[in-house]
Design a protein around this motif. Sequence first.
Motif, short mmCIF file in Angstrom:
data_model
loop_
_atom_site.label_atom_id
_atom_site.label_comp_id
_atom_site.label_asym_id
_atom_site.label_seq_id
_atom_site.Cartn_x
_atom_site.Cartn_y
_atom_site.Cartn_z
N VAL B 275 0.84 -1.20 0.00
CA VAL B 275 0.00 0.00 0.00
C VAL B 275 0.88 1.25 0.00
O VAL B 275 0.62 2.22 -0.71
CB VAL B 275 -0.96 -0.01 1.22
CG1 VAL B 275 -1.69 1.32 1.34
CG2 VAL B 275 -1.96 -1.15 1.08
N GLU B 276 1.94 1.16 0.76
CA GLU B 276 2.88 2.28 0.85
C GLU B 276 3.49 2.58 -0.53
O GLU B 276 3.53 3.73 -0.97
CB GLU B 276 3.97 1.90 1.85
CG GLU B 276 4.76 3.07 2.38
CD GLU B 276 5.88 2.57 3.28
OE1 GLU B 276 5.56 1.91 4.30
OE2 GLU B 276 7.05 2.78 2.95
N ILE B 277 3.91 1.51 -1.20
CA ILE B 277 4.51 1.68 -2.53
C ILE B 277 3.50 2.32 -3.49
O ILE B 277 3.81 3.24 -4.23
CB ILE B 277 4.99 0.32 -3.09
CG1 ILE B 277 6.19 -0.16 -2.29
CG2 ILE B 277 5.35 0.44 -4.57
CD1 ILE B 277 6.60 -1.59 -2.57
N ALA B 278 2.27 1.83 -3.40
CA ALA B 278 1.23 2.36 -4.28
C ALA B 278 1.05 3.86 -4.05
O ALA B 278 0.99 4.65 -4.99
CB ALA B 278 -0.08 1.60 -4.05
N GLN B 279 1.00 4.23 -2.77
CA GLN B 279 0.79 5.64 -2.46
C GLN B 279 1.94 6.49 -2.96
O GLN B 279 1.75 7.57 -3.51
CB GLN B 279 0.64 5.82 -0.95
CG GLN B 279 -0.80 5.66 -0.51
CD GLN B 279 -0.95 5.59 1.00
OE1 GLN B 279 0.06 5.51 1.72
NE2 GLN B 279 -2.17 5.60 1.47
N LYS B 280 3.15 5.95 -2.81
CA LYS B 280 4.33 6.70 -3.22
C LYS B 280 4.30 7.03 -4.70
O LYS B 280 4.69 8.11 -5.11
CB LYS B 280 5.59 5.88 -2.87
CG LYS B 280 6.72 6.80 -2.51
CD LYS B 280 8.00 6.17 -1.95
CE LYS B 280 8.09 4.73 -1.74
NZ LYS B 280 9.23 4.20 -1.04
N VAL B 281 3.81 6.07 -5.54
CA VAL B 281 3.80 6.34 -6.98
C VAL B 281 2.45 6.88 -7.44
O VAL B 281 2.20 7.00 -8.62
CB VAL B 281 4.17 5.08 -7.80
CG1 VAL B 281 5.59 4.64 -7.48
CG2 VAL B 281 3.17 3.96 -7.54
N GLY B 282 1.57 7.17 -6.50
CA GLY B 282 0.30 7.80 -6.85
C GLY B 282 -0.74 6.86 -7.44
O GLY B 282 -1.60 7.28 -8.19
N VAL B 283 -0.66 5.57 -7.12
CA VAL B 283 -1.71 4.65 -7.56
C VAL B 283 -2.72 4.49 -6.43
O VAL B 283 -2.34 4.25 -5.28
CB VAL B 283 -1.11 3.27 -7.92
CG1 VAL B 283 -2.22 2.27 -8.21
CG2 VAL B 283 -0.18 3.39 -9.12
N GLU B 284 -3.97 4.67 -6.77
CA GLU B 284 -5.01 4.60 -5.73
C GLU B 284 -5.42 3.15 -5.48
O GLU B 284 -5.76 2.42 -6.41
CB GLU B 284 -6.23 5.40 -6.18
CG GLU B 284 -7.32 5.46 -5.12
CD GLU B 284 -8.65 5.90 -5.71
OE1 GLU B 284 -9.70 5.63 -5.06
OE2 GLU B 284 -8.64 6.49 -6.81
N VAL B 285 -5.36 2.73 -4.21
CA VAL B 285 -5.77 1.38 -3.84
C VAL B 285 -7.24 1.41 -3.42
O VAL B 285 -7.60 2.10 -2.48
CB VAL B 285 -4.90 0.83 -2.69
CG1 VAL B 285 -5.38 -0.55 -2.28
CG2 VAL B 285 -3.44 0.79 -3.11
#
Lengths: 252, 319
Positions: B275-285
Amino acid sequence: MELQGIYILWLRDLKRYIRARSRIIGSLGMPIFFLAFFGMGFRRVEIPSLPQNITYIDFLAPGIVSMVVLFTSTFSGISIVWDRQFGFLREIMVAPISRTTISLGRNLGGATTALIQGLIMIALSFLIGFKPSINGLLFAFVFMFLIAVAFTGIGIAISTFMHDIHGFQIVINFFVFPIFLLSGALFPISELPKFVATLALFDPLTYGVDGMRWAMIGYSEFNPLYDLAALLIFCVTIVFVSAALFSKMEVE
Amino acid sequence: MEPIVVKNLTKTFNGFKAVDSINFTVKKGEIFGLLGPNGAGKTTTIKMLVTLLKPSSGEAKVAGYDVVKQPNMVRKNIGIVFQEPTLDLELTAKENLDFHARLYGLNKKRREERIKEVLKLVDLYDKANLQVKKFSGGMQRRLEIARGLLHFPKVLFLDEPTLGLDAQTRRKIWDYIIEMKEREDVTIILTTHYIEEADKLCDRVAIIDKGKIIALDDPENLKKMVGEDVVSLTVNDPERLIDELALEEIRKIVRIEDRLELSVVKGEIMIPRMVEIAQKVGVEVKSVSLRKPTLEDVFIHLTGREIREESGKNAFWRR
Ligand SMILES: Nc1ncnc2c1ncn2[C@@H]1O[C@H](COP(=O)(O)OP(=O)(O)O)[C@@H](O)[C@H]1O
Ligand SMILES: [Mg+2]
């Protein structure tokens, strides 16, 4: 085991027949009305080739009984199509008995129900005023049996080509009815134009009707032995042909 | 002798390979499953094994007999429950069984005992004299299973035994199948596209797809192929996230539309990291879930597709 197979297939046909009471009555409706109304309507009509002492109803009744046997046995053979549709055919086809056995069992079962229908029709025709020779009924029974076995076989053969019940109406209108109308069941075939009369000679039911008539009222257009031989040959051929077709049929 | 041995079995319909050179062996006394989506070739395989269809090539032995050369011996030794019903609806339950028993040559005494026995096995003894058309779908299915067992077959074939039944009825049928396996001396091969069915019932499962067997093992081993945990992430840009998730701990990623299925070792630790990685690259989970792998995950892992389109769970996932 093969005999057991024939027996149980026969028994199943009989049980299904007895349970379908409404169908028994329904299928006898038309022939009863045919007999009653044609009998009344043509009561005074003179048919040149018919001896004076034979009333039209006596002439007609054996024909109508043949009609009942024809229809019941053909439908009964074709009912394999229903079995296919409802899946039950598979249950039979994967059993460890031969296809020939299955075909024979169905054939006997269908023929038996047709015979019963025919006998009911004879009883009903008494009520309408038909007076057959009682001794002759035994011979009539033989002819009825041959008609029944032969046309159940025809029905089985047809069912191997039919993959659903849509073709059913076509079979009734273009096969069963012409067979019936050509057979001399309603009028002597000698009354027909030459060409059509010749055609009637190729209709196996012609010999069944003639034989029945001989047995029941003592009148026939051909020699009854000739009727018997023709019908018997046809019957045996059909039993073999239908069994062979049935054996080749693909069932998935 | 193995109850079923299949070698390079193939069936071609007008050039289309419905069953494509499959091989497997079923062991005595086991429940063997063929699991796969609709159209995978399960029924075609069964039809060849029960002698209804001729194989295009390859060979198969059932109960020791060749399905092409000795079809009658095969038939004597097998019981079959087809995918579509094959009962005579006009006859009663008992009459259907009696018909069957006679076709298979059981004598009178054995017939009566056995009919009673199998009816009791599927809890239909009190309905013995009822016409089958009055039975519910589940009852008809039970009767067919009883009938399949009636003549003491060595091998019983069940093609989608619970197809179209509700969940509760399905569980009941499973119980009967398990009881049958314990009580009768019979080897069972069943096909299904229900994951849970294969998992609960089968000792070994062959996963079949597009006519080919793509995995064969017991359910536990199959699930181990996927890993310990499966994390499922629904996101708005799955492709982008796949590129970023090249972590050593992630054994495999499969994308199904906007969802990522990830096989991992410790799911509960991996989720926050992902989730952290997703947030860092701006992908919404949009949603996250964690589960132990199922046979569905095995199928996804192997093919990148799901087994069933119409499954309730998948429908929810897809929205
Ligand atoms: N008689 C047939 N003729 C042509 N194609 C068929 C026939 N039977 C099955 N198929 C095709 O073979 C494939 C496998 O079917 P089937 O064995 O019924 O699959 P399953 O039971 O796994 O759902 C499907 O694509 C189906 O359309
Ligand atoms: Mg199928």
